[in-house]
Scaffold this motif. Sequence first.
Motif, PDB file in Angstrom:
ATOM      1  N   ASP A   5       6.611  10.299   6.471  1.00  0.00           N
ATOM      2  CA  ASP A   5       6.887   9.145   6.894  1.00  0.00           C
ATOM      3  C   ASP A   5       5.962   8.786   7.749  1.00  0.00           C
ATOM      4  N   PRO A   6       5.031   7.942   7.574  1.00  0.00           N
ATOM      5  CA  PRO A   6       3.872   7.670   8.640  1.00  0.00           C
ATOM      6  C   PRO A   6       4.342   7.102  10.144  1.00  0.00           C
ATOM      7  N   PHE A   7       5.661   6.695  10.051  1.00  0.00           N
ATOM      8  CA  PHE A   7       5.992   6.117  11.365  1.00  0.00           C
ATOM      9  C   PHE A   7       6.947   7.222  12.077  1.00  0.00           C
ATOM     10  N   ALA A   8       7.085   8.488  11.717  1.00  0.00           N
ATOM     11  CA  ALA A   8       8.122   9.303  12.218  1.00  0.00           C
ATOM     12  C   ALA A   8       7.480   9.883  13.580  1.00  0.00           C
ATOM     13  N   ARG A   9       6.041   9.766  13.788  1.00  0.00           N
ATOM     14  CA  ARG A   9       5.574  10.273  15.245  1.00  0.00           C
ATOM     15  C   ARG A   9       5.116   9.289  16.035  1.00  0.00           C
ATOM     16  N   LEU A  10       5.536   7.967  15.520  1.00  0.00           N
ATOM     17  CA  LEU A  10       5.115   6.838  16.373  1.00  0.00           C
ATOM     18  C   LEU A  10       6.242   6.257  17.211  1.00  0.00           C
ATOM     19  N   PRO A  11       5.947   5.688  18.417  1.00  0.00           N
ATOM     20  CA  PRO A  11       7.190   5.210  19.140  1.00  0.00           C
ATOM     21  C   PRO A  11       8.101   4.160  18.354  1.00  0.00           C
ATOM     22  N   GLU A  12       9.576   4.319  18.563  1.00  0.00           N
ATOM     23  CA  GLU A  12      10.403   3.488  17.708  1.00  0.00           C
ATOM     24  C   GLU A  12      10.292   2.156  18.567  1.00  0.00           C
ATOM     25  N   VAL A  13      10.391   1.019  17.575  1.00  0.00           N
ATOM     26  CA  VAL A  13      10.203  -0.228  17.780  1.00  0.00           C
ATOM     27  C   VAL A  13      11.294  -0.992  17.182  1.00  0.00           C
ATOM     28  N   PRO A  14      11.772  -2.138  17.626  1.00  0.00           N
ATOM     29  CA  PRO A  14      12.450  -2.933  16.899  1.00  0.00           C
ATOM     30  C   PRO A  14      11.674  -3.581  15.695  1.00  0.00           C
ATOM     31  N   SER A  15      12.675  -3.935  14.854  1.00  0.00           N
ATOM     32  CA  SER A  15      12.115  -4.667  13.431  1.00  0.00           C
ATOM     33  C   SER A  15      12.394  -6.040  13.422  1.00  0.00           C
ATOM     34  N   PHE A  16      11.674  -6.625  12.529  1.00  0.00           N
ATOM     35  CA  PHE A  16      11.622  -8.208  12.352  1.00  0.00           C
ATOM     36  C   PHE A  16      11.779  -8.331  10.738  1.00  0.00           C
ATOM     37  N   THR A  17      11.705  -9.636  10.355  1.00  0.00           N
ATOM     38  CA  THR A  17      12.037  -9.871   8.780  1.00  0.00           C
ATOM     39  C   THR A  17      10.354 -10.055   8.355  1.00  0.00           C
ATOM     40  N   VAL A  18      10.069  -9.362   7.145  1.00  0.00           N
ATOM     41  CA  VAL A  18       8.757  -9.707   6.393  1.00  0.00           C
ATOM     42  C   VAL A  18       9.407  -9.751   5.004  1.00  0.00           C
ATOM     43  N   THR A  19       8.834 -10.922   4.268  1.00  0.00           N
ATOM     44  CA  THR A  19       8.916 -11.253   2.893  1.00  0.00           C
ATOM     45  C   THR A  19       7.844 -11.627   2.131  1.00  0.00           C
ATOM     46  N   SER A  20       7.824 -11.481   0.775  1.00  0.00           N
ATOM     47  CA  SER A  20       6.726 -11.631   0.052  1.00  0.00           C
ATOM     48  C   SER A  20       7.112 -12.359  -1.359  1.00  0.00           C
ATOM     49  N   ALA A  21       6.230 -13.260  -2.008  1.00  0.00           N
ATOM     50  CA  ALA A  21       6.418 -13.551  -3.063  1.00  0.00           C
ATOM     51  C   ALA A  21       5.746 -12.774  -4.046  1.00  0.00           C
ATOM     52  N   SER A  22       4.939 -11.915  -3.576  1.00  0.00           N
ATOM     53  CA  SER A  22       3.940 -10.802  -4.542  1.00  0.00           C
ATOM     54  C   SER A  22       4.930  -9.605  -4.514  1.00  0.00           C
ATOM     55  N   VAL A  23       5.545  -9.042  -3.711  1.00  0.00           N
ATOM     56  CA  VAL A  23       5.943  -7.684  -3.615  1.00  0.00           C
ATOM     57  C   VAL A  23       7.407  -7.754  -3.295  1.00  0.00           C
ATOM     58  N   ARG A  24       8.364  -7.097  -4.114  1.00  0.00           N
ATOM     59  CA  ARG A  24       9.579  -7.070  -4.063  1.00  0.00           C
ATOM     60  C   ARG A  24       9.931  -5.707  -3.244  1.00  0.00           C
ATOM     61  N   ASP A  25      10.678  -5.591  -2.088  1.00  0.00           N
ATOM     62  CA  ASP A  25      10.832  -4.378  -1.615  1.00  0.00           C
ATOM     63  C   ASP A  25      11.545  -3.271  -2.504  1.00  0.00           C
ATOM     64  N   GLY A  26      10.801  -2.192  -2.524  1.00  0.00           N
ATOM     65  CA  GLY A  26      11.247  -1.170  -3.192  1.00  0.00           C
ATOM     66  C   GLY A  26      10.865  -0.973  -4.654  1.00  0.00           C
ATOM     67  N   GLN A  27      10.618  -2.098  -5.248  1.00  0.00           N
ATOM     68  CA  GLN A  27      10.039  -2.227  -6.770  1.00  0.00           C
ATOM     69  C   GLN A  27       8.474  -2.048  -6.718  1.00  0.00           C
ATOM     70  N   ALA A  28       8.200  -1.936  -8.233  1.00  0.00           N
ATOM     71  CA  ALA A  28       6.778  -1.889  -8.780  1.00  0.00           C
ATOM     72  C   ALA A  28       5.932  -2.701  -8.165  1.00  0.00           C
ATOM     73  N   LEU A  29       4.646  -2.708  -7.905  1.00  0.00           N
ATOM     74  CA  LEU A  29       3.744  -3.635  -7.390  1.00  0.00           C
ATOM     75  C   LEU A  29       3.517  -4.339  -8.880  1.00  0.00           C
ATOM     76  N   ARG A  30       2.994  -5.753  -8.760  1.00  0.00           N
ATOM     77  CA  ARG A  30       2.667  -6.372 -10.052  1.00  0.00           C
ATOM     78  C   ARG A  30       1.093  -6.085 -10.142  1.00  0.00           C
ATOM     79  N   PRO A  31       0.717  -6.256 -11.404  1.00  0.00           N
ATOM     80  CA  PRO A  31      -0.903  -6.083 -11.821  1.00  0.00           C
ATOM     81  C   PRO A  31      -1.561  -6.738 -10.601  1.00  0.00           C
ATOM     82  N   ALA A  32      -1.440  -7.850 -10.047  1.00  0.00           N
ATOM     83  CA  ALA A  32      -1.987  -8.670  -9.239  1.00  0.00           C
ATOM     84  C   ALA A  32      -2.384  -7.841  -7.872  1.00  0.00           C
ATOM     85  N   GLN A  33      -1.234  -6.856  -7.468  1.00  0.00           N
ATOM     86  CA  GLN A  33      -1.771  -5.990  -6.392  1.00  0.00           C
ATOM     87  C   GLN A  33      -2.180  -4.373  -7.002  1.00  0.00           C
TER      88      GLN A  33
END
Length: 181
Positions: A5-33
């Motif tokens: 986990d690349p964030f494990a050793r960084l300070p904890e910070v709040p989250s906000f929202t990121v969305t993408s028309a190109s990438v679905r969270d947890g899903q396979a990348l499309r050929p474009a990516q």
Amino acid sequence: MTSNDPFARLPEVPSFTVTSASVRDGQALRPAQLSGLFGVPGGRDASPQLSWSGAPEHTRSYAVTVYDPDAPTMSGFWHWAVANIPATVTSLPEGAGDDTGSGLPDPAVQLPNDARAARFIGGAPPAGHGPHRYLITVHALDVDDIGVPADSTPASLGFTMASHILARATLTGTAETPGDR
């Protein structure tokens, strides 16, 4: 895969929202990516479209990184790093991270990735290596200019911005190339 986990050793910070028309969270990348430059058939090396909202009110700039912690190296693989995106910008079009950064706002700067190219390089896991995660992260920062030179590395950007991150938002894409190990 839950290790590395690349964030494990960084300070904890709040989250906000990121969305993408190109990438679905947890899903396979499309050929474009995926990476045609690294030999993936149909890969276009197009940075994903990203939109974000809900960052802290005091955000002064953003950085965007794309990192593969599962690459067969001791340090993962940085696919893209962009610094100094103005706080007024809350989206990037697909393909913004081309060779010229044509879709990036001024004064944003693309840093050389681990292929030493100042552009987005798509996913290209080695055949038979198993699934790889591509962590697409928008970092909300408390400074207008993070102060890294344009020829700096993504790791240097990460070190420099660690104490300036107000919040972060991450989408994870995946890719796997079948084959014998």
